[in-house]
Design an enzyme around this catalytic site. Structure first.
Site, PDB file in Angstrom:
ATOM      1  N   GLY A 485     -13.009   8.439   8.916  1.00 53.02           N
ATOM      2  CA  GLY A 485     -12.022   9.408   8.551  1.00 53.02           C
ATOM      3  C   GLY A 485     -11.436   9.596   7.095  1.00 53.02           C
ATOM      4  N   GLN A 653      -4.947   9.187   2.616  1.00 55.01           N
ATOM      5  CA  GLN A 653      -5.318   7.457   3.123  1.00 55.01           C
ATOM      6  C   GLN A 653      -3.804   7.086   3.032  1.00 55.01           C
ATOM      7  OE1 GLN A 653      -7.382   5.771   4.401  1.00 55.01           O
ATOM      8  NE2 GLN A 653      -8.958   5.322   3.050  1.00 55.01           N
ATOM      9  N   GLY A 719      -7.775   1.846   1.445  1.00 55.84           N
ATOM     10  CA  GLY A 719      -7.431   2.074   2.965  1.00 55.84           C
ATOM     11  C   GLY A 719      -6.372   0.948   3.285  1.00 55.84           C
ATOM     12  N   GLU A 720      -6.493  -0.371   3.051  1.00 50.51           N
ATOM     13  CA  GLU A 720      -5.664  -1.486   3.386  1.00 50.51           C
ATOM     14  C   GLU A 720      -4.359  -1.390   2.688  1.00 50.51           C
ATOM     15  OE1 GLU A 720      -7.526  -2.763   5.986  1.00 50.51           O
ATOM     16  OE2 GLU A 720      -9.337  -2.240   5.175  1.00 50.51           O
TER      17      GLU A 720
END
Ligand code: MOS
Length: 757
Positions: A485, A653, A719-720
């Site tokens: 995604g 994101q 992302g994280e």
């Protein structure tokens, strides 16, 4: 639809239209897969059509622990359209299961974990005990109701807090000490707190799904929802003891995964085994309730932090203990205490991490695995300490800024947290924050500001990318990765376009097929760094080839020094002379150039630098003085993720991280009934995720400075850190508004003192 669409649609351009506050960056290309996704043409695993397909549905255990005494299959077998019923009684044992090869036990990698339909032992509530296969989904579902299963139940343990009281049940998973934390006994200011985070689940829009198609006995094609087509290919080849090349994994699109598609779950081997037995394709799609414990989750955790400082606000010691749940049949561990060892300068640090095995299914990585939980405790504690010291929490963090990584003693490859602080403060209006909690009101509401940091390792693994350039200047790049995604294809196209000065419209990125050159599993915020490096290298190689061709085959370029040749816009240039690719190709008698390039991974040790991404989140909240309802008014989220490759998708994101952080802080909690071991809220009515009205005005800001060390493209991971730290930032804002420190997530009006009389 209103709730579960959120997380996966955050990554789509549709989201930009829905939320008119969020506008795309200017001069940034569109998502490469935007049209496919918004028109519904994008095919997800379960949507592939295969001839003669059969449908498998799981019948799951209604007890939590024990054994299966008997399965009465009679009525189900007689039911219309039923082709087979697989259970431990008749499920073929694969070569890999038998030899434990499937788990890759030799190299310590566990892949399949619990063997599906393998024995009569029940290890957790909802464990698949049978697969009913029929020629339609409806008939399979109908027949599944007709199975009668007798169990011999046994006593079980699912209550984390109760079990944790018995220290002998805990398994140590690592201790760390530097310096001497007894200095905390005499610290000028000290906070101590226990933090609890419940089970949280990934809740992607797309259900976990597999279609297995065999040709003969040893050729397997699998359409699967996976973050790692290559790793799934390897795991399947070990499971069936067939060569890698005989297994093809196809995953064109992923509708959100966040860690729960990093490994194969029961649906994969079940579909493959059934398809092989029945000699026809079988599709198995998990149901939404099954998604709540058959694809992993963030483990429930308990943490204790002791943090002390001198009168000047210099941290003198940090002690961070954590316990998190795991399954009895498999350990899952994550870096829950790790950030406490290196995010701030502190000489005396002690951490411990223990696992508590329970009669539950195994947890797994979930966005910000470890740090999302750990930073809630650490960043809440720092905030608490700031009030004791009567010091601004940003100021306190600045005082303890780590100039190098204090754990590894390596210099940072880059760390622009200070710039994040500056920008975050400015954009949220930090000057309006009160130093004393519960003091400010706005529009009749208690008003507060809070901030907190996130950190996650930035690393670079191995990847291979193929480039195919044809005469009209069209460039195709290929690698066997999936895009869950974040917009991997879009980002890779941008890297190539920038490197080659090529128009974006001329570049395609093909992914989602294990037959492509081996690419990394998408996880741990590493894809852009890992795959992007390979794209960079293949583009460099391509330029070299084009220059060589020009020197050799173009009259006007003869004897030129190739360094003075420039490649751009689908042509080669030498001073005022230029030639389009099609001229170059026809002169050199070529129809295409194909180059495959490997990029090796690298470690912090090799780089002699500590490589991390950082984020700093700023939150403004309103809390109703009577109902204690929490309304997040505004979020400013800032990040140092190195160079930002694709601004639109990077921003999405970060927005996704904010939405998730709101869920983590205020809503999400999987509830177990410890009398039965059952999940009480395996649905979106009971398991609450944020809805549109929960999402405030959100500003995303990136430092956007390339990291000079980690890779040639300068991008770290994103992302994280989008999520890590957000729950603490929200909790800290709630404290600032109310003076109430909530250390047990989610923060609810009841926990803030509201009583429904
Ligand atoms: Mo993830 S938890 O990086 O898929």
């Amino acid at each position: 639809m209103g709730t579960n669409i959120r997380r996966s649609s955050l990554n789509s351009p549709l989201y930009l239209f829905i939320m008119n506050k969020v506008l795309p960056f200017e001069n940034d290309g569109p998502r490469a897969d935007a049209i496919e996704k918004v028109t519904g043409r994008a095919k997800y695993a379960a949507e592939h059509r295969v001839e003669n397909m059969a449908y498998g549905v799981f019948v799951c255990s209604t007890i939590t622990k024990g054994t299966i005494l008997s399965i009465d299959e009679g009525p189900a077998r007689a039911s219309e359209g039923v082709l087979d019923i697989l259970s431990f009684k008749n499920c073929p044992v694969t070569p890999g299961y038998e030899s434990l090869l499937a788990d890759g036990s030799k190299n310590g990698k566990q892949w399949w974990g619990l063997k599906v339909l393998y024995d009569n032992v029940i290890r957790f509530y909802g464990q698949p005990v049978a697969l009913v296969v029929a020629d339609s989904l409806e008939k399979a579902n109908a027949a599944a109701q007709l199975l009668t299963i007798q169990y011999q139940p046994e006593a079980f343990e699912t209550d984390f807090h109760l079990a944790k009281k018995d220290q002998t049940k805990l398994k140590s998973s690592g201790n760390y000490t530097r310096g001497n934390t007894t200095v905390l006994d005499t610290a000028f200011a000290k906070v101590e707190g226990e933090f609890n985070i419940p089970v949280e689940v990934h809740s992607p829009l797309e259900l976990q799904a597999t279609i297995a198609v065999w040709e003969g006995e040893d050729q397997l094609t699998v359409y699967d929802k996976t973050q790692g087509p290559k790793s799934l290919q390897g795991a399947l080849s070990r499971l069936f003891a067939i060569p890698d090349k005989n297994v093809r994994v196809i995953v064109n699109y992923v509708g959100g995964a966040f860690g729960n598609a990093l490994r194969g779950w029961h649906n994969v081997p079940a579909a493959c085994i059934a398809a092989k037995k029945l000699k026809r394709p079988v599709k198995v799609v998990l149901t939404r309730p099954q998604m709540f414990n058959l694809t992993g989750y963030r483990p429930q955790s308990w943490q204790q932090i002791t943090l002390g400082a001198s009168a000047e606000g210099i941290f003198t010691g940090i002690i961070h203990h954590a316990v998190s749940m795991t399954a009895r049949y498999e350990d899952f561990r994550e870096g829950i205490v790790n950030a406490s060892r290196f995010l701030y300068a502190c000489e005396n640090v002690q951490t411990s991490y223990k696992l508590l095995p329970l009669d539950v299914s195994v947890p797994t990585w979930m966005r910000g695995p470890g740090e999302a939980s750990g930073c809630f405790a650490l960043e809440s504690s720092i905030d608490e300490l700031s009030y004791l010291l009567k010091m601004d929490p940003v100021e306190l963090r600045l005082k303890n800024f780590a100039e190098i990584n204090p754990e590894s003693k390596l210099p940072w490859s880059s760390n622009y947290l200070k710039e994040c602080y500056e920008k975050g403060k400015e954009l949220i209006g930090w000057k309006n924050r009160s130093l004393r909690p519960g003091e400010k009101k706005e529009e009749g509401m208690l008003m507060g500001y809070g901030m907190a940091n996130g950190v996650f390792g930035a690393s670079r693994g191995q990847a291979s990318v193929r480039a195919i350039l044809i005469a009209d200047g069209s460039l195709t790049l290929e690698s066997a990765v999936s895009d869950m995604g974040p917009g991997t294809g879009t980002a890779m196209i941008k890297i190539a376009a920038e490197n080659l000065k090529w128009p974006i419209e001329k570049i395609k990125f093909v992914l989602g097929d294990s037959q492509l050159p081996p690419g990394p599993t998408q996880g741990g915020s590493t894809t852009t760094s890992t795959l992007g490096t390979a794209v960079h290298l293949v583009c460099e190689e391509l330029k070299k080839s084009l220059k060589e061709l020009a020197v050799t085959h173009l009259e006007e370029f003869k004897n030129a020094d190739s360094t003075s040749i420039e490649v751009k816009n689908g042509a080669v240039f030498l001073n005022e002379k230029s030639a389009l690719i099609n001229i170059l190709f026809s002169r050199s008698n070529k129809t295409a150039i194909e180059i495959t390039k490997d990029s090796q991974g690298t470690s912090a040790q090799e780089l002699k630098h500590a490589t991390h991404s950082f984020s700093s989140h700023f939150v403004k909240v309103h809390v109703h003085p009577k109902t204690m309802e929490i309304k997040i008014k505004e979020v400013v989220t800032t990040a140092d993720a190195g160079k930002i490759i694709s601004e639109n998708t990077a921003r999405s994101q970060m927005l996704g991280g904010v939405v998730w952080g709101i869920g983590m802080a205020l809503k999400e909690e999987l509830l177990l009934d410890h009398k039965t071991g059952q999940i009480l809220n395996a649905n979106f009515a009971g398991y609450r995720v944020p809805i549109h009205t929960d999402i405030p005005k959100t500003t995303v800001w990136f430092v956007n400075k390339p990291d000079p060390i980690i890779n040639p493209i300068g991008a770290k991971g994103l992302g994280e850190i989008a999520l890590i730290g957000l729950a603490a930032a929200i909790s800290n804002a709630v404290y600032n508004a109310t003076g109430k420190r909530i250390r047990d997530l989610p923060i609810t009006p009841e926990k803030l003192g509201y009583k429904n009389k």
